[in-house]
Design an enzyme around this catalytic site. Structure first.
Site, PDB file in Angstrom:
ATOM      1  N   ASP A 111     -43.608 -44.621  20.074  1.00  0.00           N
ATOM      2  CA  ASP A 111     -44.812 -43.971  19.550  1.00  0.00           C
ATOM      3  C   ASP A 111     -45.746 -45.036  18.987  1.00  0.00           C
ATOM      4  OD1 ASP A 111     -42.771 -44.337  17.548  1.00  0.00           O
ATOM      5  OD2 ASP A 111     -44.003 -43.190  16.141  1.00  0.00           O
ATOM      6  N   GLU A 176     -41.369 -43.171  14.877  1.00  0.00           N
ATOM      7  CA  GLU A 176     -41.288 -44.222  13.859  1.00  0.00           C
ATOM      8  C   GLU A 176     -42.556 -44.296  13.012  1.00  0.00           C
ATOM      9  OE1 GLU A 176     -41.655 -48.232  12.051  1.00  0.00           O
ATOM     10  OE2 GLU A 176     -42.980 -47.312  13.530  1.00  0.00           O
TER      11      GLU A 176
END
Length: 484
Positions: A111, A176
């Site tokens: 991400d 994250e």
């Protein structure tokens, strides 16, 4: 750049040659991954679907290498506005299970932070663009490039029909940047399962401190985030009607915040330094060896002056001493123009970066005791409340551990120089989570240069870092195998 050493003989030479010849293919894969707008920060359905697509791409790539892949369903996320969004799966993948080989586990995330060209990007952030050897695009260095570099190393052994010298496991997540939802619970749950035979854990989610010299990271600071509220009443006051006849909450709060740290950066909370790990002579020498041009660092940071005049002092206060930062005041008038308001209730926000061997609960008590003592001396009729809203532990590794020795040798083989041994002033919770839960060696092996601009506009990774980083990982596999 350092002068590259001569090509190594034997298998490693073949591996390096393959990576060089196929580097355009590796860059093309990075381009395909960067094109996926896997933004986990903005909670909207379109972006969440992009995240799910990104995780499927990674699953397919790992399966093509022959890995056994388990995409663990993490359920959904309920947002304050009532909408529900899927949490992307966490990928647990493994390649090889030979009990006579060491098992190395790699953690990475796919991400990214939000990015729009209108925010100041010179190119479309989701179209990988190469300029003068720099690969621009969101996620190139944080963290798609390093994840792919590890995969490139594995795929090179596969392409050459060579046996992998180690068993390899992957933990790849997609949240994250939004706090790694549910990851800690999964690590604890899989301690006796997926992680039971792991010997070493490698994280490649930070940067060198140099533009050209590689580094190994062996520590990060923790973080305690505090809120201090001062309240007179829920409504604001008019300063013409009430100014001069009451204890103003803002004045109390400014005094409280001003009591926390002095102009030299020293934290004024009594006892706060009592449990900071003492500086050893060996550690002092490590700081002296680090490659950092202080003047260049100051210039690139657009700073007139730092608080410290030497490289060693600056790095120690960035990495191995605690710091206190004041972040903002909620409830204050912060719009343009003049407004004669006395806020009735204000909240100050500050945080302390923690270092070994500070105890989080002790720090919380010290902060509360100090603020209560400071507030009582003001004889204010207002109410004050203090809360610690976030607590993340610092992390420190044993640099004499086998995998640090293996990584040093791999870096020397590829780059022709010893790495800087560095810490990171920020907080990367996953390192401490892995170390505390699995109780195995954790190492951070960054690939990106200091000027890569992670989280910023024009994020990039140098082609050189990406390709040579792929070689470092391949050499690391062989070095770890030698140590067993």
């Amino acid at each position: 750049m350092f002068s590259p050493p001569p090509p190594p003989p034997g298998l490693l030479g073949k591996i390096f040659q393959y990576i060089d010849v196929h580097q355009d293919e590796f860059v093309q894969t990075l381009k395909e991954w960067v094109a996926v707008e896997s933004d986990s920060v903005q909670p909207v359905p379109r972006l969440r679907q992009e995240l799910l697509r990104m995780m499927v791409l990674a699953e397919e790539r790992l399966r093509s290498l022959g890995a056994h892949v388990n995409a663990v369903n993490m359920g959904s996320q309920k947002l304050p506005d009532g909408q529900t969004l899927p949490i992307p799966p966490i990928i647990l993948a493994e390649l090889g299970n030979n009990p006579e080989k060491p098992t190395v586990c790699f953690y990475g995330h796919l991400d990214v932070q939000p990015a729009r060209q209108a925010d100041g990007w010179r190119t479309d952030p989701y179209t990988l663009t190469e300029v003068d050897g720099k690969l621009y695009g969101r996620g190139t260095t944080d963290n798609k490039g390093p994840v792919l570099a590890w995969i490139n190393a594995v795929s090179t052994f596969r392409a050459l029909d060579e046996d992998l010298p180690v068993n390899i496991k992957f933990v790849i997540e997609g949240m994250e940047e939004a706090g790694s939802l549910a990851l800690e619970e999964l690590v604890k749950k899989e301690k006796a399962g997926f992680f039971s035979n792991v010997d070493y854990i490698v994280i490649s989610d930070n940067l060198w401190i140099s533009q050209s010299k590689p580094a190994l990271t062996y520590g990060t600071r923790g973080n305690s985030y505090f809120m201090v509220e001062v309240k007179c009443r829920d409504q604001d006051f008019h300063s013409g009607t009430f100014g001069g006849i009451l204890n103003e909450p803002m004045a109390d709060l400014v005094a409280l915040l001003g009591s926390l740290v002095d102009s030299s950066g020293r934290i004024l909370i009594p006892g706060i330094y009592d449990h900071v790990a003492p500086l050893t002579e060996e550690e002092r020498k490590m700081y002296e060896a680090i490659d950092l041009d202080l003047e260049e660092y100051r210039h690139s940071s657009q700073m007139q002056k730092f608080l410290f005049d030497t490289k060693e002092e600056l790095l120690m206060h960035l990495w191995r001493f605690p710091s206190l930062s004041i972040h903002g005041i909620e409830g204050a008038f912060d719009e343009p123009g003049a407004k004669t308001v006395i806020p009735g209730r204000v909240i100050g926000k500050f945080s302390i970066r923690l270092v070994p061997h500070m105890n989080m609960s002790v720090v919380e008590k010290q902060v509360k005791r100090h603020l209560e003592s400071t507030f009582s001396k003001r004889n204010s009729s207002n109410q004050m409340t203090i809360s610690m809203t976030l607590g993340l532990h610092p992390w420190i590794a044993n640099i004499r551990d086998n995998q640090y020795l293996a990584a040093k040798r791999a870096i020397k083989t590829v780059f022709g120089t010893e790495p800087d041994m560095i810490r990171d002033g920020s907080t990367i919770p996953i390192a401490q989570i892995f170390q505390a839960t699995i109780q195995k060696s954790v190492m951070m092996l960054p690939l990106g240069a200091v000027d890569d601009g992670e989280h910023s506009q024009n994020e990039k990774i140098n082609r050189w870092n990406y390709i040579e980083g792929s070689k470092v990982f391949a050499a690391f596999f062989l070095e770890v195998a030698k140590l067993h």
